[in-house]
Design an enzyme around this catalytic site. Structure first.
Site, PDB file in Angstrom:
ATOM      1  N   ASP A 191      -7.568  18.969 -13.762  1.00  0.00           N
ATOM      2  CA  ASP A 191      -7.916  17.642 -14.287  1.00  0.00           C
ATOM      3  C   ASP A 191      -7.558  17.670 -15.773  1.00  0.00           C
ATOM      4  OD1 ASP A 191      -9.168  15.424 -15.435  1.00  0.00           O
ATOM      5  OD2 ASP A 191     -10.894  15.501 -14.090  1.00  0.00           O
ATOM      6  N   LYS A 239      -9.047   6.680 -19.224  1.00  0.00           N
ATOM      7  CA  LYS A 239      -9.365   7.223 -20.538  1.00  0.00           C
ATOM      8  C   LYS A 239      -8.139   7.096 -21.459  1.00  0.00           C
ATOM      9  CE  LYS A 239     -13.076   8.035 -18.214  1.00  0.00           C
ATOM     10  NZ  LYS A 239     -13.349   9.288 -17.529  1.00  0.00           N
ATOM     11  N   ARG A 289       0.852  -1.199   0.000  1.00  0.00           N
ATOM     12  CA  ARG A 289       0.000   0.000   0.000  1.00  0.00           C
ATOM     13  C   ARG A 289       0.886   1.247   0.000  1.00  0.00           C
ATOM     14  NH1 ARG A 289      -1.496   1.602   4.698  1.00  0.00           N
ATOM     15  NH2 ARG A 289      -2.214  -0.433   5.402  1.00  0.00           N
ATOM     16  N   TYR A 334     -16.505  17.330 -14.397  1.00  0.00           N
ATOM     17  CA  TYR A 334     -16.919  15.931 -14.573  1.00  0.00           C
ATOM     18  C   TYR A 334     -17.984  15.561 -13.525  1.00  0.00           C
ATOM     19  CZ  TYR A 334     -16.639  10.852 -14.508  1.00  0.00           C
ATOM     20  OH  TYR A 334     -16.954   9.514 -14.531  1.00  0.00           O
TER      21      TYR A 334
HETATM   22  C1  LIG Z   1     -13.785   9.670 -16.216  1.00  0.00           C
HETATM   23  C2  LIG Z   1     -13.344  10.964 -15.652  1.00  0.00           C
HETATM   24  C3  LIG Z   1     -13.063  11.100 -14.267  1.00  0.00           C
HETATM   25  C4  LIG Z   1     -13.281   9.966 -13.291  1.00  0.00           C
HETATM   26  O1  LIG Z   1     -12.385   8.924 -13.488  1.00  0.00           O
HETATM   27  P1  LIG Z   1     -12.705   7.364 -13.192  1.00  0.00           P
HETATM   28  O2  LIG Z   1     -11.464   6.695 -13.645  1.00  0.00           O
HETATM   29  O3  LIG Z   1     -13.928   6.999 -13.966  1.00  0.00           O
HETATM   30  O4  LIG Z   1     -12.928   7.247 -11.706  1.00  0.00           O
HETATM   31  C5  LIG Z   1     -12.603  12.324 -13.832  1.00  0.00           C
HETATM   32  N1  LIG Z   1     -12.452  13.384 -14.673  1.00  0.00           N
HETATM   33  C6  LIG Z   1     -12.716  13.288 -15.990  1.00  0.00           C
HETATM   34  C7  LIG Z   1     -12.514  14.480 -16.860  1.00  0.00           C
HETATM   35  C8  LIG Z   1     -13.171  12.088 -16.528  1.00  0.00           C
HETATM   36  O5  LIG Z   1     -13.456  12.010 -17.833  1.00  0.00           O
END
Ligand SMILES: *Cc1c(COP(=O)(O)O)cnc(C)c1O
Length: 375
Positions: A169, A194, A45, A97
């Site tokens: 982000d 993504k 961890r 998001y």
């Molecule tokens: C999908 C997404 C998230 C969340 O991520 P997960 O891997 O689904 O928990 C956060 N910010 C953006 C811009 C996203 O497209």
């Protein structure tokens, strides 16, 4: 090292002991100590060599000081939010998001961390939202699904003058196209589910910080909360990153062609794509990023028409998520943004007929023909 080379040779690119050019997957939860307290890794961890290799790689790609890998994008965002305490205030991009919106409005509020949603593409509005207890500005650019652009250098100037943390982000642009730390951000995070993973086969999150203090704080939080990424998934991300540059280049070409096709289609009333010169914020995006990405939204006119298109397409998979090798298609009003009241959705510009696509690596001709016949 240039970006494309960094994708291959950045971080820890081979196994020190065997020379293996693919880093080993260390399925170990604990590590033998050579005498009490004498160890490189202690407990997985706290740290795992495969996760460490991934963390070193993303740190290099974003030009940060240190990095941390989590079990999902939301685990990464939640962990970053633990930097704040009761009574603190954080400013967020208004069309952040959906999962981040839910986290800060339904979970963080339980700890009395106060939040304000602002159109961060308007720097004056951001400045006006700053309060005495404001601790951070949290930005997404381009946003989902309307691809609104925020001036990262402008936000950084404002954040620095008021001593606020700047968090970005960077999921939509990826470290291949945009590096917010170079523009003054303190923390960059990703849903690595993504583009970074890129193959719709792993859920993961990454956080990159720019200072020793934030490294100590985030390490403490990551180890305490424990939302870490496992070794197998860490390896999948390293493998995904090896081809991130070529995937983003190819997606860029495809997205441009698909966006041009949509813009010239008589049944499409509006196309949102940051690569268009008339897209609001295009100039700012061009200054702060090297590419426009693979996300396009367009208005098919009505909810019925949009659902018909979604039913008819063959090469666009109807699914949530984005940034994969396969093209994905979705209807924000009924999927990702369904929890937002219709009136508020319409105010934001998310009409019933708005379709969002994530352009993948298929032949652009096939994608265009597919949309042509579905429309
Ligand atoms: C999908 C997404 C998230 C969340 O991520 P997960 O891997 O689904 O928990 C956060 N910010 C953006 C811009 C996203 O497209």
């Amino acid at each position: 090292m240039r970006k494309k080379t960094q994708m291959i040779h950045g971080g820890i690119s081979r196994d020190e002991h065997t020379g293996a050019v693919s880093i080993p997957v260390h399925h170990a939860s604990t590590f033998k100590q050579d005498g009490v307290g004498n160890f490189v890794y202690e407990y997985a961890r706290t740290g795992n060599p495969t996760r460490h290799a991934l963390e070193e790689l993303i740190k290099d790609l974003e030009g940060g000081y240190h990095s941390f890998a989590f079990g999902s994008g939301m685990a990464a965002i939640s962990s970053v939010m633990h930097l704040f305490s009761t009574g603190d205030h954080v400013i967020f991009t208004d069309d952040v998001y959906g999962g981040s919106y839910r986290l800060v409005t339904k979970v963080l509020t339980k700890y009395n961390v106060d939040v304000t949603f602002v159109d961060t593409s308007d720097l004056n509005a951001v400045e006006d939202a700053i309060q005495e207890n404001t601790k951070a500005i949290y930005v997404e650019t381009p946003t989902n699904p309307l691809l609104k652009i925020t001036d990262l250098a402008g936000i950084s100037k404002l954040a620095k003058s008021k001593n606020l943390l700047m968090i970005v982000d960077n999921t939509f642009s990826t470290p291949y196209w945009q590096n917010p730390i170079e523009l003054g951000a303190d923390i960059v995070l990703h849903s690595a589910t993504k583009y970074i993973g890129g193959h719709s086969d792993v859920v993961a999150g990454l956080v990159v910080v720019n200072s020793e203090q934030l490294t100590a704080d985030m390490h403490f939080i990551q180890n305490s909360i424990g939302a870490v990424l496992g070794p197998q998934d860490s390896w999948l991300l390293v493998r995904g990153i090896r081809t991130l540059a070529v995937r983003m280049e190819e997606i860029e070409e495809n997205a441009k062609r698909v966006a041009d096709f949509l813009a010239n289609h008589p049944q499409v009333s509006k196309v949102y794509y940051p690569g268009f010169e008339n897209h609001k914020g295009h100039d700012i995006h061009t200054k702060q990023a090297r590419g426009f990405g693979g996300m396009i939204s367009f208005d098919a006119g009505s909810g019925e028409k949009a659902e018909e298109v979604l039913r008819k397409v063959k090469f666009f998979t109807l699914a949530e998520s984005l940034g994969a090798v396969e093209s994905l298609i979705s209807l924000p009003a009924k999927m990702t943004h369904a929890s937002i009241p219709r009136e508020r959705r319409l105010e934001l510009g998310i009409t019933d007929g708005l379709i969002r696509i994530s352009v993948g690596l298929e032949d652009a001709e096939d994608l265009i023909e597919d949309l042509q016949s579905a429309l």
